[in-house]
Design an enzyme around this catalytic site. Structure first.
Site: not given
Ligand code: BES
Ligand code: ZN
Ligand code: ZN
Length: 502
Positions: A274, A348
């Site tokens: 991230k 997931r």
């Molecule tokens: N924990 C994050 C989602 C999230 C983002 C929660 C901002 C709260 C605030 C999740 O694990 C994630 O990183 N999701 C990705 C999915 C993608 C890689 C398909 C996302 O949303 O970018």
């Molecule tokens: Zn994530």
């Protein structure tokens, strides 16, 4: 907050703050009239001056001096009497607590209106006060101002005592569950590890007479939970799979609900790392699991007549020589193979094995809740969690439960066509979509591969613990830090499921 009921008269009742709710433009009656009289018409004067009109969010403080044993009378606006309901009561009670807190008062009394709604009023007042009296001290050395500690609910006669006491107990049970969740979400990731969450779950089990089982790595390996273990592989901090159970002994005779919460105790994104700003809120990526643990505390305490199982798969998503990588192929506990395209789509993976595990209970319904996608946060903001589901009745119950508690959910479509974007050349499915379209929908389609029961719903609460969620100005929700979203929604949902004709 300690809540008790009293049938004292205001002429003898001692308290730091006597809280009285007033409707907008209403004639003074009952206790308010009696207080006005005791204070020589001070409330009438206040209303006549226009300084206080009974609008919501309004407060006014009067000092009875020798006229009453109460140190202060705190008037709080209830708004128009036609709009009155539990939410008005919760907010008014919370507004009063916030004011009392600025006065550094610790012992409060609320005058209940009485009548047929006294039980509901007591519940809403106790809930609103207790939720508003929450404070997260964290690791700050500077001591905080004292919070209100006790609440007395004043009923008009002994006849109302039992109903008020029962309502108050319900409100307190709900607030106690929310408190557990807020603390877990607020705690830093070096403290709130999977093992820590399991310890708190054990305390919750003790407090609410639940059965608890905590699976460690070896047991998860024996169950072939490859998806969860792939995420956990990169961290020195071992995962835990927490199973809380209410009415375990009556599973055969009662409907079974399974609640599943994503418990990523910190989400770095893994090798699909991230950005700095994206990572800076990720201690809260276990909010789904925390909501399930909090809801189980409420469900157990209120002894909801159902068999309810709470599953909290918890793990860190970290980077190391052992961490899972993009392009690996992982096998989940139902044999479905997953090509990893993003190690940041880790939630997931945890849910996959937990949703498979849920199947062993032959559930009447399964509901999962997760901070799953940024896409859902973009779509709905902090106003509602995304709701996906395979059953209309379940969806309707969740919506009604959310609407009743200011913890809204909003339906999104589970189109079969989203499957295309989740196809893989090397495995049964991929873990993140091949394109930028409908990231929230494709995540739900991914989860569906692990569901082999007919009644399932998925809640994406990614926006609900965001900065925007902290600016909603709901007086019983803290201005900063965790809201505890999901606890009241899930607990109310379970109660409504139990109450429906089946
Ligand atoms: N924990 C994050 C989602 C999230 C983002 C929660 C901002 C709260 C605030 C999740 O694990 C994630 O990183 N999701 C990705 C999915 C993608 C890689 C398909 C996302 O949303 O970018
Ligand atoms: Zn994530
Ligand atoms: Zn995550």
């Amino acid at each position: 907050m300690d809540v008790t009921v009293s049938a004292d008269s205001i002429a003898t009742h001692t308290t730091e703050v006597l809280i009285v709710g007033l409707y907008r433009q209403a004639e003074l009656e009952g206790v308010a009239q009696a207080i006005d009289k005791a204070l020589g018409g001070a409330i009438s004067d206040l209303l006549a001056s226009g300084d206080f009109s009974g609008k919501t969010k309004q407060v006014a403080v009067l000092y009875p001096r020798a006229a009453l044993p109460a140190q202060r009378v705190l008037l709080v606006g209830l708004g128009n009497s036609d709009d009155y309901g539990p939410e008005t009561a919760r907010r008014a009670a919370a507004t009063a607590v916030r004011k009392a807190q600025t006065l550094k008062a610790q012992h409060l009394t609320i005058v209940l209106a009485g009548g047929p709604t006294v039980g509901d009023d007591a519940r809403a007042m106790a809930e609103g006060c207790s939720l508003a009296a929450y404070h997260y001290q964290g690791q700050r050395n500077k001591p905080a101002d004292p919070m209100p500690e006790t609440l007395t609910l004043l009923v008009a006669s002994e006849d109302e005592r039992a109903a008020a006491a029962q309502g108050a107990a319900t409100g307190q049970a709900i607030a106690a569950g929310v408190q557990v969740t807020r603390d877990l979400v607020n705690l830093p990731p070096n403290i709130c590890t999977p093992a820590y969450m399991a310890r708190i779950a054990a305390k919750v089990a003790q407090a609410a007479a639940l059965k608890i089982e905590v699976l460690e790595r070896e047991q998860m390996a024996a169950l072939e939970m490859g998806a969860l273990l792939a995420v956990a592989r990169g961290s020195e901090t071992p995962p835990r799979f927490i199973v809380l159970e209410h009415n375990a002994a009556r599973a055969a005779e009662l409907d079974t609900l399974v609640l599943v919460g994503k418990g990523v105790t910190f989400d770095t994104g893994g090798y699909s790392i991230k950005s700095q700003s994206g990572m800076n809120t990720m201690k809260g990526d276990m909010a789904g699991a925390a909501a399930v643990i909090g809801a189980m505390r409420v469900i157990g305490t209120l002894d909801v007549p159902l068999h309810v199982v709470g599953l909290a798969p918890t793990a860190d998503n970290m980077i190391s020589g052992k961490a899972y990588r993009p392009q690996e192929v992982i096998t989940a506990s139902n044999g479905v193979t997953i090509e990893i395209n993003s190690t940041d789509a880790e939630g997931r993976m945890l849910l996959a094995d937990a949703l498979v595990y849920a199947g062993r209970y032959t559930p009447a319904a399964v509901v999962d809740i997760a901070t799953l996608t940024g896409a859902c946060m973009v779509a709905l903001g902090a106003q509602a969690a995304g709701l996906f589901g395979t059953d209309d009745r379940l969806r309707d119950l969740l919506r009604a439960a959310g609407d009743a508690n200011q913890e809204r959910v909003w339906p999104l479509p589970l189109y079969d066509e989203y499957k295309q974007a989740m196809e893989s050349q090397t495995a049964d499915i991929r873990n993140s979509s091949s394109n930028r379209m409908a990231g929230v929908g494709t995540s739900a389609i991914f989860l569906k591969h692990f569901v082999d029961y007919p009644v399932w719903a998925h809640l994406d609460m990614a926006g609900m613990e965001s900065e925007a969620a902290y600016a909603k100005e709901i007086p019983y929700v803290p201005d900063k830090g965790a809201s505890g979203y999901g606890v009241r929604l899930l607990a109310e949902f379970a109660q409504r499921w139990a109450a429906q004709d089946s």
